[in-house]
Write an enzyme that holds these catalytic residues in place. Structure first.
Site, mmCIF file in Angstrom:
data_model
loop_
_atom_site.group_PDB
_atom_site.id
_atom_site.type_symbol
_atom_site.label_atom_id
_atom_site.label_comp_id
_atom_site.label_asym_id
_atom_site.label_seq_id
_atom_site.Cartn_x
_atom_site.Cartn_y
_atom_site.Cartn_z
ATOM 1 N N TYR A 145 45.925 48.415 35.978
ATOM 2 C CA TYR A 145 45.674 46.997 35.740
ATOM 3 C C TYR A 145 44.221 46.713 36.067
ATOM 4 O O TYR A 145 43.714 47.148 37.097
ATOM 5 C CB TYR A 145 46.589 46.152 36.628
ATOM 6 C CG TYR A 145 46.374 44.650 36.490
ATOM 7 C CD1 TYR A 145 46.731 43.986 35.319
ATOM 8 C CD2 TYR A 145 45.819 43.913 37.530
ATOM 9 C CE1 TYR A 145 46.543 42.615 35.201
ATOM 10 C CE2 TYR A 145 45.634 42.540 37.414
ATOM 11 C CZ TYR A 145 45.994 41.890 36.246
ATOM 12 O OH TYR A 145 45.809 40.532 36.122
ATOM 13 N N ASP A 240 37.601 51.277 38.867
ATOM 14 C CA ASP A 240 38.038 49.943 39.238
ATOM 15 C C ASP A 240 38.605 50.037 40.654
ATOM 16 O O ASP A 240 39.743 50.427 40.863
ATOM 17 C CB ASP A 240 39.083 49.426 38.244
ATOM 18 C CG ASP A 240 39.541 48.008 38.584
ATOM 19 O OD1 ASP A 240 39.106 47.483 39.636
ATOM 20 O OD2 ASP A 240 40.332 47.443 37.814
ATOM 21 N N LYS A 268 39.239 41.571 45.922
ATOM 22 C CA LYS A 268 40.200 41.563 47.024
ATOM 23 C C LYS A 268 39.527 41.617 48.417
ATOM 24 O O LYS A 268 38.993 40.621 48.856
ATOM 25 C CB LYS A 268 41.237 42.658 46.800
ATOM 26 C CG LYS A 268 42.004 42.378 45.481
ATOM 27 C CD LYS A 268 43.272 43.133 45.264
ATOM 28 C CE LYS A 268 44.021 42.547 44.082
ATOM 29 N NZ LYS A 268 44.139 43.375 42.905
HETATM 30 C C1 LIG Z 1 43.854 42.821 41.451
HETATM 31 C C2 LIG Z 1 43.165 43.743 40.532
HETATM 32 C C3 LIG Z 1 42.299 43.278 39.525
HETATM 33 C C4 LIG Z 1 42.140 41.820 39.212
HETATM 34 O O1 LIG Z 1 41.557 41.103 40.228
HETATM 35 P P1 LIG Z 1 41.745 39.495 40.269
HETATM 36 O O2 LIG Z 1 40.931 39.072 41.429
HETATM 37 O O3 LIG Z 1 43.216 39.264 40.405
HETATM 38 O O4 LIG Z 1 41.230 38.975 38.975
HETATM 39 C C5 LIG Z 1 41.593 44.210 38.791
HETATM 40 N N1 LIG Z 1 41.742 45.522 39.015
HETATM 41 C C6 LIG Z 1 42.563 46.015 39.958
HETATM 42 C C7 LIG Z 1 42.644 47.479 40.181
HETATM 43 C C8 LIG Z 1 43.326 45.141 40.734
HETATM 44 O O5 LIG Z 1 44.175 45.632 41.637
#
Ligand SMILES: *Cc1c(COP(=O)(O)O)cnc(C)c1O
Length: 428
Positions: A145, A240, A268
């Site tokens: 994701y 990511d 995060k």
């Molecule tokens: C949570 C997450 C996102 C998205 O971040 P948001 O602050 O919710 O937009 C993107 N990549 C990874 C791996 C994530 O866990």
């Protein structure tokens, strides 16, 4: 009366005015059933709901609260910043300090741009990779994701088709065409896409530890293989690390596995609980970002002083305690070991994946290495386990396909409670 009557009432009210009653889908408990809890406050390892029930928190805001809730040094830093004013729309001292600290902690990052969420970070990183390489297609992995940007809400095409298809109404076929999907931990699937799209791939984006199909570690050689392909074909490798950054080590998964990406996306933990994201990497690539270069990207509230204060305090705490990550992994290991022994004595099919302070208990007898194997887990059994745990005062992520995030506030006493609750919840 239900012990969660206020939450139920608020959810009914919320549903009148908010789509699905929530501001982010997974909060709605759709995949485990039941009514979501409305949390009012948090302190250390515990959350307190609107009815006054307490829970040991094993989500920690989906990662950010790695030190537990309402950590004194972060609260203090935010209070100081608030007193100075909330936003100026000018550069500020904290942004420079933050950038310096990130560059110091994550060695592959030489320059960094602050944004307001993980989604913004990944969207911007992909635009930058396209601007840098002059190519248009990207490769991502099934089950990973990367936020809700159009380019990522794409499913693999069927059969021999290597083109993606929209995975949400509103995403255009044109956008989907430029996102190709490979299988996590399967380098051959990447090689196939590269062969069929020679000279067209701008970026490969990957979660270096899968966290959004449950916790799925990279198999040995997987990340190294991606690095090799990207070097060979002038492709930008994007890790990511929105989830894994500052969680698995001070330098994230890339430090843990010793593989260096060209660009990294963060989110995060970097905001300490405030809405913050960032993307950064090699100078040569980052220098193309506006106003230094032609790749446009901006944000009215980016680098907001209150958000920077929270993030700085968080990163300084994490950096100052050399043994923090070892302790966190050890505490998580105690939970995983206890759960494993309990389940081995039962006839419940199970797999537990753990990397540092992330783990997932999958109800399947098969090893979970990618999205297909994750999807074969018994989600109905997970729902029962989830609700059993909730009744015992343990708040797990409300989906089989989310990782648990252990915080530094969880100690031996909480581990004991988690294991006792599990013993009961697994018998149901
Ligand atoms: C949570 C997450 C996102 C998205 O971040 P948001 O602050 O919710 O937009 C993107 N990549 C990874 C791996 C994530 O866990």
């Amino acid at each position: 009366m239900s012990r969660i009557a206020t939450s139920i009432e608020l959810f009914q009210q919320g549903n009148k005015y908010i789509p699905g009653g929530v501001n982010s889908p997974v909060r709605a408990f759709k995949s485990v059933g039941g009514s979501p809890l409305f949390m009012k406050s948090g302190k250390g390892a515990y959350l307190h709901d609107e009815d006054g029930n307490a829970y040991i928190d094993m989500i920690n805001s989906w990662g950010p609260m790695i030190l537990g809730h309402a950590h004194p040094s972060i609260q203090e830093a935010v209070k100081t910043a608030v007193d100075e004013g909330l936003s100026f729309g000018t550069p500020g001292r904290r942004e420079v300090e933050m950038a310096e600290l990130i560059v110091e902690m994550v060695p592959s990052i030489e320059k960094v741009r602050m944004v307001n969420s993980g989604t913004e970070a990944t969207m911007s990183a992909v635009r930058l990779a396209r601007g840098y390489t002059g190519k248009e297609k990207i490769i991502k992995f099934e089950g990973c994701y990367h936020g809700h940007g159009d380019s990522f809400l794409i499913a693999a095409g069927s059969g021999a088709a290597t083109m993606g298809v929209p995975d949400s109404p509103g995403v255009t076929v044109g956008t989907a065409r430029d996102t190709l999907t490979a299988v996590y931990n399967d380098l051959k699937s990447v090689e196939r896409l590269l062969e069929e799209n020679r000279g067209k791939i701008a970026a490969i984006i990957v979660e270096p530890v899968g966290g959004n199909m449950g916790c799925v570690p990279p198999e040995s050689g997987f990340l190294e293989g991606l690095r090799t392909y990207c070097d060979r074909e002038n492709i930008v490798l994007i890790f990511d690390e929105v989830m894994t950054g500052f969680r698995l080590s001070p330098g994230g998964a890339q430090e843990l596995y010793g593989v260096s990406p060209d660009l990294t996306t963060l989110g995060k933990i970097i905001g300490g609980g405030m809405p913050v994201g960032a993307y950064g990497g090699k100078k040569e690539i980052m220098s193309l970002v506006s106003p230094e270069g032609p790749v446009y990207q901006a944000g009215t509230l980016s680098g907001n002083p209150v958000a920077m204060a929270a993030g700085l305090a968080m990163l300084r705490e994490l950096k100052s305690d050399e043994l923090f990550y070892d302790r966190l992994a050890e505490m998580t290991g105690k939970i995983v070991k206890g759960l494993g022994e309990m389940l081995d004595d039962s006839n419940i099919p199970h797999q537990i994946n753990q990397v540092g302070s992330m783990y997932s208990l999958f109800f399947t007898g098969e090893k979970v290495i990618d999205f297909s194997t994750a999807k074969r887990a018994d989600t109905r059994r997970f729902g029962m386990y989830f609700h059993g745990m909730l009744e015992e005062g343990i708040y797990l992520p409300p989906s089989q396909f989310e990782s648990v995030f252990v915080s530094g506030a969880i100690g031996n006493e909480e581990v004991e409670k988690i294991l006792q609750a599990s013993a009961k919840a697994l018998k149901k």
